[in-house]
Write an enzyme that holds these catalytic residues in place. Sequence first.
Site, PDB file in Angstrom:
ATOM      1  N   GLU A  65       0.856  -1.197   0.000  1.00  0.00           N
ATOM      2  CA  GLU A  65       0.000   0.000   0.000  1.00  0.00           C
ATOM      3  C   GLU A  65       0.883   1.233   0.000  1.00  0.00           C
ATOM      4  OE1 GLU A  65      -3.149   0.054   2.918  1.00  0.00           O
ATOM      5  OE2 GLU A  65      -3.013   2.232   3.157  1.00  0.00           O
ATOM      6  N   GLU A  88      -2.828  11.133   3.724  1.00  0.00           N
ATOM      7  CA  GLU A  88      -3.885  10.811   4.682  1.00  0.00           C
ATOM      8  C   GLU A  88      -3.977  11.961   5.680  1.00  0.00           C
ATOM      9  OE1 GLU A  88      -4.576   6.333   5.796  1.00  0.00           O
ATOM     10  OE2 GLU A  88      -2.430   6.763   5.917  1.00  0.00           O
TER      11      GLU A  88
END
Length: 253
Positions: free
Chosen positions: A135, A140
Amino acid sequence: MRKIAIIIIILSLVSCNTEDNKLIFNEEFNEAELNTTIWNYDLGDGCPNLCGWGNNERQLYTKQNVIVKDGSLIIKASKKDSLYFSGKIHTKGKLEFTYGKVEVRAKLPKGHGLWPAIWMLGNDIDTNIWPNCGEIDIMEYVGREPHTIYTSLHNASSFGNTIHSQKTKIPTIEEGFHVYEMEWTKEAIIFYIDKKKVYTYAPINKNEKNWPYSKPFYLIINMAIGGNFGGPEVDDTIFPEDFIIDYVKVYEL
């Protein structure tokens, strides 16, 4: 083979030259609705296979919470009665690539419990389960921690924990649009915010556990609500809130 051919055709249609790199994908959300030749929707709460989307998230993903308007993608977080709603789109099976630069211009929402993200997953996730598939978290943000951007990598070497990560404090990050970039080569993955380098991931001795990044990945844009990282508390007075994407560009390095 047919999927690969479709991907090659799409990339050839949008290819053009820039000063330094070749632009192979340019999404400016200028259509009346989401271009589903490139983007897929994730819907619901992840059940029965991945309830809470694996993170105890509260939202139900819907198509109605993904809006294309005035040249922007708007992912809307909303609440009705006791239910939370949001949106998630991805390019799995349609736009997948190995190495390159991703550039996204976006405006963040505000509010405790919100968790917008721009990220990527290895395209073999169905058979090589997370975190082994790899990932890449380009951006974020969690509303409970204002003025902070996370850039992270997940893989088998971290056992799914957020070990390969950088927190970058930017006091004005919630104000207006900002550009989030990731450069991915055989040697390293480098993250930038507004053209400033913030984190480099480059293990010296690469292996399948710390470097599952030599295969195709696909793009994901979403806004979760609550969850292990985004919450668990949610401020119900904030809704609705919008995560706005101006453009998504992918370059060949």
